[in-house]
Every structure is written in C-alpha cells, then in structure tokens.
Design a protein around this motif. Structure first.
Motif, PDB file in Angstrom:
ATOM      1  N   LEU A  35      -2.744   3.884  -3.396  1.00 51.32           N
ATOM      2  CA  LEU A  35      -2.463   2.898  -4.431  1.00 51.32           C
ATOM      3  C   LEU A  35      -2.058   1.570  -3.815  1.00 51.32           C
ATOM      4  O   LEU A  35      -1.213   1.523  -2.925  1.00 51.32           O
ATOM      5  N   CYS A  36      -2.661   0.516  -4.311  1.00 51.18           N
ATOM      6  CA  CYS A  36      -2.310  -0.838  -3.917  1.00 51.18           C
ATOM      7  C   CYS A  36      -1.484  -1.460  -5.050  1.00 51.18           C
ATOM      8  O   CYS A  36      -1.744  -1.186  -6.240  1.00 51.18           O
TER       9      CYS A  36
ATOM     10  N   LEU B 225       5.435   8.466  -4.349  1.00 48.76           N
ATOM     11  CA  LEU B 225       4.733   7.434  -3.596  1.00 48.76           C
ATOM     12  C   LEU B 225       5.490   7.128  -2.310  1.00 48.76           C
ATOM     13  O   LEU B 225       6.709   7.004  -2.309  1.00 48.76           O
ATOM     14  N   ARG B 226       4.750   6.983  -1.226  1.00 52.70           N
ATOM     15  CA  ARG B 226       5.340   6.613   0.058  1.00 52.70           C
ATOM     16  C   ARG B 226       4.700   5.325   0.545  1.00 52.70           C
ATOM     17  O   ARG B 226       3.484   5.185   0.544  1.00 52.70           O
TER      18      ARG B 226
ATOM     19  N   TRP C 140       0.847  -1.184   0.000  1.00 46.51           N
ATOM     20  CA  TRP C 140       0.000   0.000   0.000  1.00 46.51           C
ATOM     21  C   TRP C 140       0.883   1.234   0.000  1.00 46.51           C
ATOM     22  O   TRP C 140       1.825   1.345   0.791  1.00 46.51           O
ATOM     23  N   TYR C 141       0.545   2.154  -0.920  1.00 45.86           N
ATOM     24  CA  TYR C 141       1.251   3.423  -1.020  1.00 45.86           C
ATOM     25  C   TYR C 141       0.267   4.572  -0.863  1.00 45.86           C
ATOM     26  O   TYR C 141      -0.903   4.472  -1.245  1.00 45.86           O
TER      27      TYR C 141
ATOM     28  N   GLY D  70      10.772   8.378  -7.296  1.00 44.69           N
ATOM     29  CA  GLY D  70      11.003   9.801  -7.427  1.00 44.69           C
ATOM     30  C   GLY D  70       9.706  10.573  -7.272  1.00 44.69           C
ATOM     31  O   GLY D  70       8.621   9.984  -7.198  1.00 44.69           O
ATOM     32  N   ALA D  71       9.811  11.892  -7.247  1.00 41.96           N
ATOM     33  CA  ALA D  71       8.632  12.744  -7.035  1.00 41.96           C
ATOM     34  C   ALA D  71       7.768  12.861  -8.276  1.00 41.96           C
ATOM     35  O   ALA D  71       6.653  13.380  -8.213  1.00 41.96           O
ATOM     36  N   GLY D  72       8.277  12.400  -9.401  1.00 39.44           N
ATOM     37  CA  GLY D  72       7.487  12.413 -10.621  1.00 39.44           C
ATOM     38  C   GLY D  72       7.774  13.607 -11.509  1.00 39.44           C
ATOM     39  O   GLY D  72       8.156  14.682 -11.032  1.00 39.44           O
TER      40      GLY D  72
END
Lengths: 114, 114
Positions: free
Chosen positions: A90-91, A43-44, A34-35, B105-107
């Motif tokens: 986001l999964c 994304l984290r 999971w993000y 990355g941050a995109g």
C-alpha cells in the motif's frame, strides 16, 4: 478527482528478479509512504519521504528501495534480496509529515512469487 | 514509542445490531488517533480522527469513537450495523512528538449477518 494511483494491481515476480511498484498522487501532498500488509499483522512501514529527493527507512526496509525524483511519484522496488516478498503493498500520502495529518491510501498492489 | 492493540481479530454482529470495535493505545505523549476501514483488495479509507479538539468524534457512515484518556481507549461504535459495513477496520496512533511514526493495529474483521 484527486487521489493515489497504484499500478499494477497484481504483480508476479520470478526468483532473482527485481520488480517495481508504481505510486502516483495528484493531491499535491509533500509526504509519501510505502507499507506492507500481511494477514493478521496490520500495516508495516517500509519507507517514507517527506520531500522530493529525500526518503527514510521504515521498520522493514531491507530488500526494498525507493526514489522520490518528483513530488507526485514514489516508486518502490522489491529487490531479489527480499526473500519473502509475497504481500499486499500500500502506498499512502499526507499533506505533510505531521502528527495530525491523516494518510490517504491507494488501492494497493498484490505481489506474488511465481 | 506508541502502539495500538485491537481486541478481537473477528467480530460478528447481526444487521441492525450495535457495532463495537475495541482499540487501546499506548503512547508516552498525547496521541493522535485514527480509524480506517478497508474493503477487500482496496486501500484504507479514513473513517475518523481524534486530534484533541473533542473526545467524541463523529466520522463517516454513521461511525463514531470516544477518546478515553483514563482507559487509554478509542473504541469505534455504530448504533445499527448495515450489511455494507462488513470490512476490516484498523485503529492507528501517532504520537504528537513524533511525526513520522504512525502505528497501526492488526485489524478487526467485521462480519454482518442478515
């Protein structure tokens, strides 16, 4: 076709409420993730699971909980302890927890505060 | 620990022009590198991946990327932009020794002008 299904697409949370985001995959993948995505931050990782009945915290697990009772399913609960839950969630899944395995993503759930 | 820096949060090109999206990585071990594309309100889709087999990697939709160890770079290119390439692009790195730590990355948001 195989893939990852996230539901609902949009979700609204009231103050003090827990909400659960669904993630189901039919790719027969062992690992699931999971993000959280916020504008300009990429994304984290919140939680990940490499096998049924096992999961590990990511970088920002506080205020979230997960379960992995079935291989296909990895639901995420956003608890009332998460004070800033508004984000795109986001999964993802991969064949296994391995470095060269790309992750496959669902289409996301957008969570907002009422 | 590994990390990724994407240079330029927004890139704008004309239709038919060269697309160049920059990604530099930091990793203490040989990395695995990925490029993903995200269309509005959708998940991430894998464009290509580098796993040490070849330094020039070809992906879907005419994109390719070259791994340059001396420059710690993995820039994404496409010879001729199409309107349908407008999207957000993410570079990601995963260290070969750490199989549960993919960093995004941050995109970079790509705009294609007619």
């Amino acid at each position: 076709d195989g893939g990852i299904t996230q539901s609902p697409k949009y979700l609204f949370r009231k103050e003090g409420q827990n909400v659960t985001l669904s993630c189901e995959q039919n790719l027969n993948h062992d690992a699931m993730y999971w993000y959280r995505q916020d504008p300009g931050q990429g994304l984290r990782l919140i939680y990940y699971s490499q096998i049924v009945n096992d999961f590990q915290k990511g970088d920002i697990a506080e205020g979230y909980s997960v379960s992995r009772e079935k291989k296909e399913s990895f639901p995420l609960t956003v608890t009332s302890a998460q004070k800033n839950p508004t984000a795109f969630y986001l999964c993802a899944s991969s064949m296994r927890l391995s470095s060269n395995q790309p992750q496959h993503f669902g289409d996301g759930t957008r969570l907002s505060i009422l | 620990a590994q990390s990724v820096t994407q240079l330029g949060s927004h890139v704008s090109v004309s239709e038919g022009a060269l697309v160049l999206l920059r990604c530099n990585y930091s990793s203490s071990v040989p990395p695995y590198l990925f490029w993903y594309v995200q269309y509005p309100n959708q998940g991430l889709q894998l464009l290509l991946k580098y796993t040490s087999a070849a330094t020039l990697v070809k992906g879907i939709n005419g994109f390719e990327a070259e791994f340059k160890k001396s420059e710690t770079s993995f820039h994404l290119t496409k010879p001729s932009a199409h309107m349908s390439d407008a999207a957000e692009y993410f570079c990601a790195v995963q260290g070969a020794a750490n199989n549960n730590d993919m960093r995004f990355g941050a995109g970079t948001r790509l705009t294609v002008k007619p």
